[in-house]
Design a protein around this motif. Structure first.
Motif, PDB file in Angstrom:
ATOM      1  N   GLY A 132       0.797  -1.224   0.000  1.00  0.00           N
ATOM      2  CA  GLY A 132       0.000   0.000   0.000  1.00  0.00           C
ATOM      3  C   GLY A 132       0.827   1.270   0.000  1.00  0.00           C
ATOM      4  O   GLY A 132       0.285   2.365  -0.204  1.00  0.00           O
ATOM      5  N   SER A 133       2.138   1.140   0.231  1.00  0.00           N
ATOM      6  CA  SER A 133       3.023   2.317   0.150  1.00  0.00           C
ATOM      7  C   SER A 133       3.037   2.835  -1.278  1.00  0.00           C
ATOM      8  O   SER A 133       2.821   2.092  -2.234  1.00  0.00           O
ATOM      9  N   LYS A 134       3.312   4.122  -1.413  1.00  0.00           N
ATOM     10  CA  LYS A 134       3.331   4.750  -2.739  1.00  0.00           C
ATOM     11  C   LYS A 134       4.751   5.232  -3.047  1.00  0.00           C
ATOM     12  O   LYS A 134       5.333   5.990  -2.265  1.00  0.00           O
ATOM     13  N   VAL A 135       5.295   4.778  -4.174  1.00  0.00           N
ATOM     14  CA  VAL A 135       6.685   5.059  -4.526  1.00  0.00           C
ATOM     15  C   VAL A 135       6.776   5.688  -5.918  1.00  0.00           C
ATOM     16  O   VAL A 135       6.152   5.210  -6.866  1.00  0.00           O
ATOM     17  N   LEU A 136       7.574   6.740  -6.015  1.00  0.00           N
ATOM     18  CA  LEU A 136       7.835   7.399  -7.305  1.00  0.00           C
ATOM     19  C   LEU A 136       9.236   7.022  -7.785  1.00  0.00           C
ATOM     20  O   LEU A 136      10.202   7.137  -7.029  1.00  0.00           O
ATOM     21  N   ILE A 137       9.335   6.583  -9.031  1.00  0.00           N
ATOM     22  CA  ILE A 137      10.641   6.243  -9.613  1.00  0.00           C
ATOM     23  C   ILE A 137      10.837   7.033 -10.908  1.00  0.00           C
ATOM     24  O   ILE A 137      10.360   6.632 -11.979  1.00  0.00           O
ATOM     25  N   PRO A 138      11.545   8.172 -10.852  1.00  0.00           N
ATOM     26  CA  PRO A 138      11.920   8.867 -12.091  1.00  0.00           C
ATOM     27  C   PRO A 138      13.023   8.036 -12.761  1.00  0.00           C
ATOM     28  O   PRO A 138      13.872   7.453 -12.074  1.00  0.00           O
ATOM     29  N   LYS A 139      13.068   7.995 -14.087  1.00  0.00           N
ATOM     30  CA  LYS A 139      14.026   7.108 -14.749  1.00  0.00           C
ATOM     31  C   LYS A 139      14.355   7.581 -16.151  1.00  0.00           C
ATOM     32  O   LYS A 139      13.705   8.482 -16.698  1.00  0.00           O
ATOM     33  N   GLY A 140      15.376   6.940 -16.742  1.00  0.00           N
ATOM     34  CA  GLY A 140      15.713   7.171 -18.133  1.00  0.00           C
ATOM     35  C   GLY A 140      14.940   6.218 -19.021  1.00  0.00           C
ATOM     36  O   GLY A 140      14.383   5.213 -18.553  1.00  0.00           O
ATOM     37  N   ASN A 141      14.928   6.495 -20.310  1.00  0.00           N
ATOM     38  CA  ASN A 141      14.124   5.679 -21.233  1.00  0.00           C
ATOM     39  C   ASN A 141      14.636   4.254 -21.398  1.00  0.00           C
ATOM     40  O   ASN A 141      13.889   3.373 -21.819  1.00  0.00           O
ATOM     41  N   LEU A 142      15.905   3.990 -21.036  1.00  0.00           N
ATOM     42  CA  LEU A 142      16.458   2.648 -21.197  1.00  0.00           C
ATOM     43  C   LEU A 142      16.572   1.893 -19.874  1.00  0.00           C
ATOM     44  O   LEU A 142      17.101   0.784 -19.832  1.00  0.00           O
ATOM     45  N   ALA A 143      16.084   2.490 -18.798  1.00  0.00           N
ATOM     46  CA  ALA A 143      16.223   1.867 -17.473  1.00  0.00           C
ATOM     47  C   ALA A 143      15.409   0.581 -17.383  1.00  0.00           C
ATOM     48  O   ALA A 143      14.349   0.448 -18.001  1.00  0.00           O
ATOM     49  N   ARG A 144      15.937  -0.365 -16.611  1.00  0.00           N
ATOM     50  CA  ARG A 144      15.228  -1.621 -16.374  1.00  0.00           C
ATOM     51  C   ARG A 144      13.995  -1.375 -15.504  1.00  0.00           C
ATOM     52  O   ARG A 144      13.911  -0.378 -14.796  1.00  0.00           O
ATOM     53  N   GLU A 145      13.057  -2.328 -15.549  1.00  0.00           N
ATOM     54  CA  GLU A 145      11.834  -2.217 -14.749  1.00  0.00           C
ATOM     55  C   GLU A 145      11.859  -3.154 -13.549  1.00  0.00           C
ATOM     56  O   GLU A 145      10.831  -3.417 -12.927  1.00  0.00           O
ATOM     57  N   TYR A 146      13.051  -3.651 -13.223  1.00  0.00           N
ATOM     58  CA  TYR A 146      13.186  -4.652 -12.165  1.00  0.00           C
ATOM     59  C   TYR A 146      12.658  -4.139 -10.819  1.00  0.00           C
ATOM     60  O   TYR A 146      11.921  -4.837 -10.124  1.00  0.00           O
ATOM     61  N   ILE A 147      13.047  -2.923 -10.453  1.00  0.00           N
ATOM     62  CA  ILE A 147      12.633  -2.388  -9.154  1.00  0.00           C
ATOM     63  C   ILE A 147      11.124  -2.224  -9.093  1.00  0.00           C
ATOM     64  O   ILE A 147      10.464  -2.684  -8.154  1.00  0.00           O
ATOM     65  N   SER A 148      10.547  -1.577 -10.108  1.00  0.00           N
ATOM     66  CA  SER A 148       9.102  -1.324 -10.087  1.00  0.00           C
ATOM     67  C   SER A 148       8.302  -2.625 -10.120  1.00  0.00           C
ATOM     68  O   SER A 148       7.299  -2.767  -9.406  1.00  0.00           O
TER      69      SER A 148
END
Length: 257
Positions: A132-148
Motif C-alpha cells: 500500500g506504500s506509494k513510490v515514485l521512480i523517475p528514470k531514463g528511457n532505457l532503465a530496467r523495470e526490475y525495481i518497479s
C-alpha cells in the motif's frame, strides 16, 4: 600496493561526457595514463509530461522517491522546484555518486543499499515499503523495470516516469571510429550497458573487431559485464566495488599480473 604509474603511457578510453569526464580522466592521468575522452553516452531531459507534472504537484502523497543515478537526480530537480510541495518523501538511492549529488541539492537519502546493484537494492528496500506504500521512480528511457516490478508484486503502488533519454552523440561515433582504426586505445572502460551498446554499434558499423582484440576491457557492475559478454567481448577487469576508482585500481592490478 598500486604502482604510482601503473597506467604509464596507456591510452584509456574515458566514455563520459564533458561534465562527467574530468574526475575520471584525472584518475587515469594520476597513474600515468593518457585519457581519451569520447562520450559514449549523453542524456537529455524529455519534454515535461502531464504525468510528471501531476507527480510533482502531488509529491507529498508519495512515501518514497527512488533515484537510481546521479543523472536522474540532476534531471528531476531541474523540473522540481522546492516551493512545489510542503513535504518531500523519503529518498532511496543507488550509488555513491547519486547520494553525493543528492546532498548537493540539499536532500539526504534515507536508504542506501549495502551494494550498488539493482537486485540487492530491491531485496534490502522491500522491507522498508509495506503493502500500500506509494513510490515514485523517475528514470531514463532505457532503465530496467526490475525495481518497479518487484515492488508492485509486493503490493506497493509504483509510479515510474521517464524524465530523460539516453543517446550517443554523433561526433563521438566519428571520433571513436578514428581512434580505433589508428590503434589509439589500449584500455577500454565501460560504465553501463548503454556505453557497451553504443561502442559495439560503432565497431560493427565500421568493421573494427580486429582493432580491439588486444585491448584490455574493464567495466563496472554485473549488468555491464553481462552485456559485454553477450556482445562476444572478453571482460578482463570487473571490480567488486562498482566505482570508477576501483575499476582503475583493479585494471592496474591486472596489468601488473
Amino acid at each position: 600496493m598500486i604502482k604510482p604509474l601503473g597506467l604509464l603511457d596507456k591510452k584509456v578510453l574515458v566514455p563520459r561526457g564533458a561534465g562527467q569526464a574530468k574526475s575520471f580522466s584525472q584518475l587515469v592521468e594520476k597513474y600515468g595514463g593518457i585519457s581519451i575522452e569520447i562520450p559514449l553516452i549523453a542524456f537529455r531531459p524529455t519534454e515535461p509530461t502531464d504525468q510528471l507534472q501531476t507527480a510533482i504537484n502531488e509529491i507529498d502523497t508519495y512515501d518514497w522517491v527512488v533515484f537510481t543515478s546521479n543523472v536522474t537526480v540532476e534531471t528531476f530537480f531541474s523540473f522540481y522546484k522546492k516551493n512545489d510541495a510542503k513535504h518531500f518523501p523519503k529518498i532511496a538511492v543507488i550509488g555513491k555518486k547519486t547520494e553525493e549529488v543528492l546532498q548537493e541539492k540539499g536532500f539526504t537519502a534515507e536508504f542506501v543499499p549495502s551494494a550498488y546493484v539493482t537486485e540487492i537494492f530491491t531485496e534490502e528496500f522491500l522491507p522498508m515499503v509495506p503493502r500500500g506504500s506509494k513510490v515514485l521512480i523517475p528514470k531514463g528511457n532505457l532503465a530496467r523495470e526490475y525495481i518497479s516490478n518487484s515492488l508492485s508484486s509486493h503490493g506497493v503502488i509504483v509510479d515510474e516516469i521517464v524524465i530523460y533519454e539516453t543517446y550517443m552523440p554523433e561526433d563521438s561515433k566519428e571520433k571513436l571510429a578514428k581512434v580505433l582504426t589508428e590503434g589509439e586505445i589500449d584500455i577500454l572502460m565501460f560504465t553501463s550497458p548503454s556505453t557497451v551498446n553504443h561502442f559495439v554499434s560503432v565497431v560493427k558499423e565500421h568493421q573494427l573487431e580486429k582493432h580491439i582484440e588486444k585491448c584490455v576491457i574493464s567495466c563496472i557492475g554485473p549488468v555491464t559485464e553481462k552485456r559485454l559478454r553477450e556482445q562476444g567481448l572478453p571482460v578482463h577487469v570487473s571490480p567488486k566495488e562498482y566505482t570508477v576508482k576501483e575499476m582503475v585500481k583493479s585494471t592496474i592490478e591486472y596489468l601488473e599480473k
